[in-house]
Design a protein around this motif. Structure first.
Motif, short mmCIF file in Angstrom:
data_model
loop_
_atom_site.label_atom_id
_atom_site.label_comp_id
_atom_site.label_asym_id
_atom_site.label_seq_id
_atom_site.Cartn_x
_atom_site.Cartn_y
_atom_site.Cartn_z
N ARG A 165 1.92 -4.13 -8.83
CA ARG A 165 3.25 -3.61 -9.14
C ARG A 165 3.73 -2.64 -8.08
O ARG A 165 2.93 -1.95 -7.44
N PRO A 166 5.07 -2.53 -7.91
CA PRO A 166 5.60 -1.59 -6.90
C PRO A 166 5.18 -0.15 -7.11
O PRO A 166 4.98 0.59 -6.14
N ALA A 172 0.08 4.75 -3.78
CA ALA A 172 -0.76 4.65 -2.58
C ALA A 172 -0.05 5.28 -1.38
O ALA A 172 -0.68 5.95 -0.55
N PHE A 173 1.26 5.06 -1.28
CA PHE A 173 2.02 5.67 -0.19
C PHE A 173 2.00 7.18 -0.27
O PHE A 173 1.81 7.87 0.75
N ARG A 204 -0.55 1.96 7.47
CA ARG A 204 -1.87 1.31 7.40
C ARG A 204 -2.70 1.86 6.25
O ARG A 204 -3.32 1.10 5.49
N ASP A 205 -2.71 3.19 6.08
CA ASP A 205 -3.51 3.79 5.01
C ASP A 205 -2.94 3.45 3.64
O ASP A 205 -3.70 3.36 2.66
N THR A 206 -1.63 3.27 3.54
CA THR A 206 -1.04 2.87 2.26
C THR A 206 -1.61 1.53 1.82
O THR A 206 -2.02 1.37 0.65
N TYR A 207 -1.65 0.58 2.72
CA TYR A 207 -2.18 -0.74 2.35
C TYR A 207 -3.68 -0.70 2.14
O TYR A 207 -4.21 -1.37 1.24
N ASN A 209 -5.32 1.69 0.89
CA ASN A 209 -5.51 2.24 -0.45
C ASN A 209 -5.32 1.19 -1.55
O ASN A 209 -5.72 1.42 -2.69
N MET A 210 -4.73 0.06 -1.19
CA MET A 210 -4.44 -1.00 -2.16
C MET A 210 -5.41 -2.18 -2.09
O MET A 210 -5.33 -3.10 -2.91
#
Length: 433
Positions: A165-166, A172-173, A204-207, A209-210
């Protein structure tokens, strides 16, 4: 300018409108309603309480006339006979009154606890030399969540797959942004980094974290591949496309009109206008895309200055940019109490907190802190006596409807104008650009 009707209503609202419009045909004949330019969603214009006049501001060509100037309406009270009221910008129908005028307050009226008005002798309203604004949350806002953009960019680059989900992308962002900002504040300005390099790490770190939530192992492999084709496509979409224009950003209600009023006042010898924001250097591109960059004498960002609020350095830099020596002749408007209002006030400025729907002050506000509050941008204009006759509001009803949406009697205080059988919004919308 294109002339359009407002957006389609739901079926029930459309049927209601059709009934009301049909019923109105039995009323006395009236001039046909012309098509008018409307925003992309439903807006209406309602009358402001009359603020105290500013003798240094002569109005503007697009000012709306007062009730007494409306054709066919009786002038119940001459504007010159109205008491000099200073608008209480912190509350609904709230007037700042002298003790002698206290009886004019509406019945059962209680001024909101959030209301504050800085000492006008310390911070003169008519002699102000500089007014600056925060950007995000004060003049502009996002069109949807950050996570929605991160999710959609990944789908476009990799091919549409099942993704979380968004709101999980948003969380994460925020964590990636928090860690990067703690390690390299001000977008790495003082650590030899460029803003693009700084944001590349955040994306990069946002993704990363996912990764545990991704169902497709190939997606993780592509994002971590040596050629970096998928990640680069995602990053360029987010950094240079989505977050630099109208796709991600929009103006807050009355932002454009507020800046136009201030620009007109500036032409008549009024204050200079600036931005003091913790944003990165792309902010100027965003303001340009939204059509408001031309109104600012300068735009200060955390990336450009190497300083970020609540550090007072940004306000000292702003004074130098505006060539203002006395900070008491400068005002800063923002929606964050600590980073905007309190920081500006502690720097000697007139801090103005645009509290919107927050009606309680933070618990740690010092009693000696002198600042003002405003419910919205029009409230800020009212402080300086340059507010327009009307303000823009969002509505849940179509602006062309009659019946219970039309109003016949509008009372702002004991000294009111009467509208007999006329819908002021219809008239005021037809007079807007």
């Amino acid at each position: 300018m294109e002339f359009v009707r407002s957006p389609c209503l739901s079926l029930s609202s459309a049927l209601t409108s059709a009934f009301l419009l049909s019923a109105s045909s039995f009323a006395p004949s009236s001039p046909p309603r012309p098509l008018v330019p409307l925003p992309p969603f439903r807006h209406a214009f309602v009358v402001n309480p009359r603020p105290r006049p500013n003798p240094l501001f002569s109005g503007s060509p697009d000012d709306l006339p007062s009730f007494g100037d409306l054709p066919g309406l009786p002038k119940i009270v001459d504007p010159a006979d109205r008491p000099s009221l200073s608008v209480d910008t912190g509350g609904k129908l709230a007037f700042k009154q002298t003790e002698e005028d206290e009886e004019a307050l509406p019945i059962n009226y209680r001024r909101p606890e959030v209301w504050r008005d800085a000492d006008p002798l310390k911070f003169p309203r008519e002699g102000v030399k500089l007014i600056t604004f925060d950007a995000v949350g004060t003049l502009i806002r996002m069109t949807t969540s950050v996570g929605m953009f991160y999710r959609e960019a990944l789908n476009q680059a990799f091919g549409y797959v099942r993704l979380p989900r968004p709101d999980l992308f948003t969380a994460a962002f925020r964590e990636a942004h928090r860690q990067q900002n703690a390690a390299y504040p001000c977008y790495g300005k003082n650590d030899g980094m460029t803003g693009e390099e700084w944001w590349r790490t955040v994306v990069r770190d946002t993704y990363r974290n996912m990764y545990d939530l991704f169902d497709d192992a190939d997606l993780v492999e592509e994002l971590e591949s040596e050629d970096g084709e998928v990640f680069e496509a995602v990053f360029q979409q987010l950094y240079n496309e989505d977050f630099t224009g109208e796709e991600a950003w929009e103006l807050l209600p009355d932002a454009y009109r507020t800046l136009r009023r201030l620009a007109l006042w500036r032409e008549q010898g009024g204050p200079r206008i600036g931005i003091v924001s913790n944003s990165d250097a792309r902010l100027s591109r965003i303001l340009y895309a939204l059509g408001i960059e031309e109104y600012f004498d300068f735009v200060l960002t955390a990336e450009g200055t190497g300083s970020a609020k609540p550090d007072g350095d940004m306000f000292r830099i702003a004074l130098r940019e505006a060539q203002v020596e006395d900070p008491r002749l400068a005002a800063h408007v923002g929606n964050d109490f600590g980073k905007d209002c309190r920081c500006a006030a502690e720097a000697g400025w007139h801090g103005i907190w645009m509290h919107e729907d927050k009606f309680d002050l933070p618990e740690d506000v010092p009693d000696a802190l002198d600042f003002s509050t405003a419910g919205d941008l029009v409230g800020v204009l009212a402080m300086y006596g340059v507010a327009p006759e009307t303000r823009e509001i969002l509505t849940t009803r179509d602006i062309y409807e009659d019946g219970n949406y039309g109003f016949h009697w509008k009372v702002w205080d004991d000294h009111a104008y009467q509208l007999e059988g006329r819908d002021f919004r219809e008239w005021s919308t037809n007079t807007m650009e």
